[in-house]
Design a protein around this motif. Structure first.
Motif, PDB file in Angstrom:
ATOM      1  N   UNK B 141       0.816  -1.225   0.000  1.00 17.45           N
ATOM      2  CA  UNK B 141       0.000   0.000   0.000  1.00 17.45           C
ATOM      3  C   UNK B 141       0.849   1.276   0.000  1.00 17.45           C
ATOM      4  N   UNK B 142       2.161   1.153  -0.036  1.00 18.74           N
ATOM      5  CA  UNK B 142       3.058   2.319   0.103  1.00 18.74           C
ATOM      6  C   UNK B 142       2.652   3.170   1.304  1.00 18.74           C
ATOM      7  N   UNK B 143       2.356   2.476   2.390  1.00 23.35           N
ATOM      8  CA  UNK B 143       1.895   3.129   3.615  1.00 23.35           C
ATOM      9  C   UNK B 143       3.043   3.107   4.630  1.00 23.35           C
ATOM     10  N   UNK B 144       2.754   3.482   5.880  1.00 22.18           N
ATOM     11  CA  UNK B 144       3.744   3.384   6.950  1.00 22.18           C
ATOM     12  C   UNK B 144       3.125   2.624   8.115  1.00 22.18           C
ATOM     13  N   UNK B 145       3.940   1.864   8.859  1.00 26.96           N
ATOM     14  CA  UNK B 145       3.401   1.178  10.033  1.00 26.96           C
ATOM     15  C   UNK B 145       2.869   2.212  11.039  1.00 26.96           C
ATOM     16  N   UNK B 146       1.828   1.865  11.775  1.00 26.96           N
ATOM     17  CA  UNK B 146       1.309   2.831  12.738  1.00 26.96           C
ATOM     18  C   UNK B 146       1.430   2.329  14.181  1.00 26.96           C
ATOM     19  N   UNK B 147       2.094   1.191  14.338  1.00 24.61           N
ATOM     20  CA  UNK B 147       2.309   0.643  15.687  1.00 24.61           C
ATOM     21  C   UNK B 147       3.593  -0.172  15.601  1.00 24.61           C
ATOM     22  N   UNK B 148       4.367  -0.215  16.684  1.00 23.23           N
ATOM     23  CA  UNK B 148       5.647  -0.914  16.652  1.00 23.23           C
ATOM     24  C   UNK B 148       5.458  -2.415  16.484  1.00 23.23           C
ATOM     25  N   UNK B 149       4.435  -2.958  17.148  1.00 21.51           N
ATOM     26  CA  UNK B 149       4.224  -4.407  17.130  1.00 21.51           C
ATOM     27  C   UNK B 149       3.107  -4.798  16.163  1.00 21.51           C
ATOM     28  N   UNK B 150       2.107  -3.932  16.014  1.00 20.35           N
ATOM     29  CA  UNK B 150       0.992  -4.225  15.109  1.00 20.35           C
ATOM     30  C   UNK B 150       0.926  -3.164  14.022  1.00 20.35           C
ATOM     31  N   UNK B 151       1.738  -3.343  12.970  1.00 20.78           N
ATOM     32  CA  UNK B 151       1.926  -2.262  11.989  1.00 20.78           C
ATOM     33  C   UNK B 151       0.648  -1.802  11.294  1.00 20.78           C
ATOM     34  N   UNK B 152      -0.362  -2.702  11.167  1.00 24.16           N
ATOM     35  CA  UNK B 152      -1.565  -2.280  10.447  1.00 24.16           C
ATOM     36  C   UNK B 152      -2.772  -2.209  11.374  1.00 24.16           C
ATOM     37  N   UNK B 153      -2.539  -1.814  12.592  1.00 24.12           N
ATOM     38  CA  UNK B 153      -3.650  -1.660  13.537  1.00 24.12           C
ATOM     39  C   UNK B 153      -4.666  -0.639  12.995  1.00 24.12           C
TER      40      UNK B 153
END
Ligand code: SF4
Lengths: 204, 477
Positions: B141-153
C-alpha cells in the motif's frame, strides 16, 4: 579518514565521559524469572503437554497416536528425519508416503514433517530445535504439520534452565505453538509462514 | 493560536478507525496486565531489574561494543558499522553486490524502517520484500506502520482485501484467514527464491555473541531456513550482558508486547550454519547502526535507549489510543516515539518539538514499561529543550494559562468559575467562545464537570468527637 567503527566508538566514549559514575550490573537470581506456571518434579512430560495445549499445540504420547491424528485429517504424505524413521516405520500403514529426504523444490507436497527436537521447556510448552541436531530447517517449517520428536529426559522445567543449555550450537530455536498472527483486525490466525499445527511426539 | 499538528491530524481519522485502535490497544493492555500478575508475585520488581540491567548496558557501551564485536567475529560473523542511515543502507547493498545478490526478504525490523532500507534497495534494482504479514500489507500500500508491534492496527480487513485484489493476489475476499493463506502462498515462493534474509535483532548477548530474534509468524525463521546469507541490522543499544539476562528480557518482552508467555519463534543465532547442514545461511553479517543513537546517549534522555520496542506504552497511552500512530509523523509513535523521534531528528529537532507535548503526563507508560523508562520525566526534559531552543512547534496548541492563573489565585473568582463549570454539562461545547479552548475541544471529549463536589464533601463530612475534622476513613473503625 577514520572508519565508521572508530567514529561511533569515539562518539560513545565522548557521550559517556561526563558521567560521574556508571550504573552497575545488578546481580540477580535466575529463580526470579520462573513464573507461577513453571513445574517441578521428575517426569516433566505431563506438565509440558498441558502447557503445549495452552498455546494450541498438540502433544501425542506414541507413534500410534500420531498416525491416528494424521490419518484422521487425511494427511498421508510427509517427511521424516532418516534417523527417526526406523523407530516410527512400524506404526505407519502403507497408505502413507513418507520420504526421508526433503526436496526444497517441492515444499508444498509435504503435509507433515517429522524432525528431532533436542529438548523442550515444560514451563512454556516450547519445543527446542537446533542446527546440528535437526535435519532440515525447512522440513520443520514449511509443511502444515510439524512433528517434533522429544525424549522425556530432554525436557527442562523452565525457560531459565533452557538458556543454561544453549551450548555452542550456531542456531537454536524455541518453538512455542503454531505459527500465528493477529495483524488483521486483531483476529488470531494460525499457520502464517510456519506450521498451522504444531505436534510434540514423545519418544520413549 | 497555532494548532498542534497532532490535533489537525486527528480530525482526518474516521470514528470507526479511532474506535478500532482504541479497542485493539485496550484489549492487549488488559491481557498483558493480567498475565504478568498471574505469573509473577511482583512483576514491577522484574521491570525495575530489567531497567537497571539495560541502564548498565547503555552506560557501558564503550566497553561492551568492542567486546561483542570480538565475540561475533570469533563466531564467524562479519561485523560492519554504520554511523548514518545512508551508511547502513550502503552496507547492506555492498554485501549484496559482493554476492551478486538481487533478491532480499526482510523480517520486521524497526531499524530498517528508520533508515529507509526498502526504498534505497529498490532504487538500486534490488527486490526487498517485507515478509511480516502486516509489514507486507504496509509495503504493497506504500503506507507506513502505525504501531511498533501491530503495523496495520489502523487498517480494516476490507481495505486489505481491496489491496490484495489490486495486487493480483486473488479476487476480493476479506476473510482474515483467506488473506493470511494468500500471503503465505505468495511469500513462500519469495522466501525460496531470495538470496539474502534480512532481520533485526531483539537482543545481542555480549557474553556469547548470540543474536536473539523473536517472531510469531515464523518469517524470520523461514528466511534463515531458505536463504544462504543472513544480514542483521542492529541498533548499538541492543546488547545484554549475559545469556542468563535473556531469562528476564524474553519473559518481559512477550508478555508486554502481545500478552504471550513466550513469542512463538525465539531464535538464538551465533553464526552461520554447520557445514554439513542443508538449510541455513553459510554467511552471516551484523551491521551495528548508530544513526544518532550516540547523540541520544550524550543527551539528558539516554534512558530511552533501554527500550526493547514492546509497544506496551503505545497500548496504554490515552493519547495514542485516540490519535493512533501516523499522528506522530515518525517511525516510532506513542510515548516512546514522543521521546525518541524528536531526538533522532538531530539538528531538525524543532520539526518534531510538538511530540513531547502529546502526553497528559499521566505516567501510565512508565508503569507498563518492561525496562521502567521514566518517559514522563524525559518528555518534560524535551519540552524544556523545545522552549530553550525556541522551537515554534513547542509552543503550538498550548492553551494560554494566564486567565487560569488569575482565577486560581482569587477565591471569589474560583467559586464563580465552579458554578459556571456546571453549566458546561448542559451547554454544547461548541459554544465555548475562547478560540484557544475551541482548538482543544474540537478533537476531545470532556468528562462531566463535577466542580464543587470536594467543597461540599468537606463541609458535610462527619466530625470526630473532639471536634476536629475527621479523615475520610474516620467513620470506618
Ligand atoms: S518505551 Fe518501554 S514500553 Fe515503550 S516500547 Fe519501549 S520498552 Fe516498550
Amino acid at each position: 579518514m577514520s572508519s565508521s567503527r572508530d567514529i561511533i566508538l569515539e562518539r560513545v566514549r565522548e557521550a559517556l565521559a561526563p558521567l560521574p559514575k556508571r550504573a552497575p550490573l545488578p546481580e540477580w537470581d535466575l529463580s526470579r524469572a520462573r513464573s507461577a506456571v513453571a513445574p517441578a518434579g521428575a517426569d516433566l512430560w505431563p506438565a509440558f503437554a498441558a502447557r503445549l495445549r495452552a498455546v494450541n499445540g498438540t502433544p501425542v504420547a506414541s507413534p500410534d497416536e500420531l498416525v491416528a491424528l494424521l490419518g484422521a485429517k487425511g494427511w498421508h504424505h510427509g517427511y521424516c528425519d532418516p534417523a527417526l524413521w526406523p523407530a516410527l516405520k512400524a506404526a505407519f500403514p502403507a497408505t502413507f508416503t513418507v520420504e526421508t529426504a526433503f526436496d526444497r523444490e517441492r515444499v508444498d507436497d509435504y503435509q507433515f514433517g517429522i524432525t528431532s527436537a533436542v529438548g523442550a521447556i515444560a514451563e512454556t510448552g516450547t519445543i527446542v530445535l537446533n542446527d546440528r541436531g535437526t535435519t532440515t530447517r525447512l522440513a520443520a517449517l514449511a509443511p502444515w504439520v510439524h512433528v517434533a520428536a522429544i525424549r522425556r529426559e530432554n525436557i527442562v522445567p523452565d525457560l531459565a534452565s533452557a538458556l543454561a543449555v544453549l551450548g555452542d550450537d550456531p542456531n537454536v530455536i524455541w518453538v512455542t505453538g503454531p505459527s500465528k498472527t493477529a495483524d488483521v483486525e486483531g483476529i488470531l490466525i494460525e499457520g502464517v509462514h510456519g506450521p498451522g499445527l504444531q505436534v510434540a511426539l514423545l519418544l520413549d | 493560536m497555532a494548532r498542534q499538528p497532532i490535533d489537525q491530524f486527528v480530525e482526518g481519522i474516521s470514528a470507526e478507525k479511532r474506535a478500532s485502535v482504541y479497542l485493539g490497544t485496550k484489549v492487549t493492555h488488559e491481557k498483558r496486565d493480567k498475565l504478568l500478575h498471574d505469573h509473577y508475585a511482583d512483576p514491577d520488581a522484574l521491570r525495575r531489574l530489567a531497567g537497571e540491567i539495560k541502564q548498565h548496558v547503555v552506560e557501558n557501551l564503550d566497553t561492551y561494543l568492542p567486546k561483542v564485536e570480538a565475540k561475533l567475529q570469533s563466531n564467524g560473523v562479519k561485523v560492519h558499522w554504520a554511523s548514518t542511515a545512508e551508511e547502513a543502507c550502503a552496507a547492506v547493498h555492498g554485501i549484496m553486490k559482493a554476492r551478486g545478490a538481487t533478491k532480499l526478504v526482510k523480517a520486521k525490523t524497526m531499524v530498517s524502517e528508520e533508515i529507509g532500507l526498502a526504498d534505497y534497495l529498490e532504487h538500486r534494482g534490488i527486490e526487498a520484500l517485507e515478509t511480516d504479514l502486516g509489514e507486507f500489507i504496509v509495503q504493497i500500500d506504500h503506507d507506513h506502520p502505525s504501531h511498533i508491534v501491530r503495523p496495520i492496527i489502523h487498517k480494516s480487513r476490507k481495505e486489505i482485501a481491496t489491496s490484495f485484489e489490486r495486487e493480483g493476489l486473488g479476487a476480493y475476499n476479506d476473510d482474515p484467514e483467506t488473506i493470511t493463506r494468500r500471503a503465505r502462498a505468495f511469500l513462500r515462493k519469495k522466501f525460496l527464491q531470495a538470496d539474502v534474509g534480512l532481520t533485526g535483532a531483539n537482543f545481542v548477548s555480549v557474553e556469547s555473541g548470540r543474536l536473539v530474534i523473536v517472531t510469531n509468524e515464523g518469517n524470520s525463521r523461514f528466511s534463515l531456513a531458505a536463504t544462504k546469507c543472513h544480514i542483521a541490522l542492529v541498533g548499538i543499544e541492543k546488547l545484554v550482558p549475559r545469556d542468563r539476562d535473556l531469562g528476564l528480557f524474553l519473559n518481559l518482552l512477550a508478555r508486554s508486547a502481545t500478552a504471550q508467555q513466550l513469542t512463538v519463534y525465539t531464535e538464538f543465532i551465533s553464526g552461520p550454519k554447520a557445514a554439513a547442514q542443508p538449510d541455513g545461511p553459510e554467511e552471516m553479517h551484523v551491521i551495528f547502526v548508530d544513526n544518532r543513537r550516540t547523540e541520544v546517549l550524550a543527551s539528558e534522555c539516554r534512558e530511552i535507549l533501554r527500550c526493547i520496542r514492546c509497544g506496551a506504552c503505545l497500548n496504554v497511552c490515552p493519547v495514542y489510543r485516540q490519535v493512533s500512530g501516523h499522528a506522530y509523523r515518525s517511525v516510532y509513535p506513542g510515548p516512546v516515539g514522543a521521546v525518541l523521534s524528536p531526538l533522532l531528528e538531530g539538528d531538525k529537532f524543532a520539526d518534531k518539538a510538538d511530540l513531547p507535548k502529546a502526553s497528559s503526563l499521566c505516567g501510565a507508560c512508565n508503569e507498563v514499561c518492561p525496562v521502567n523508562i521514566p518517559i514522563p520525566d524525559l518528555l518534560l526534559r524535551l519540552r524544556n529543550k523545545g522552549k530553550r531552543e525556541h522551537a515554534p512547534l513547542a509552543e503550538a496548541g498550548s492553551p494560554p494559562m494566564g486567565a487560569w492563573a488569575l482565577m486560581a489565585s482569587s477565591p471569589a473568582a474560583w467559586k464563580t468559575a465552579l458554578v459556571a463549570g456546571k453549566l458546561m454539562n448542559v451547554l454544547p461545547k461548541t459554544w465555548i467562545p475562547i478560540p484557544a479552548m475551541k482548538a482543544w475541544t474540537d478533537t476531545r471529549t470532556l468528562p462531566e464537570w463535577r466542580g464543587g463536589e470536594f467543597r461540599k464533601w468537606l463541609r458535610q463530612r462527619p466530625r470526630k468527637a473532639d471536634g476536629t475534622k475527621g479523615s475520610p476513613q474516620s467513620h470506618t473503625p
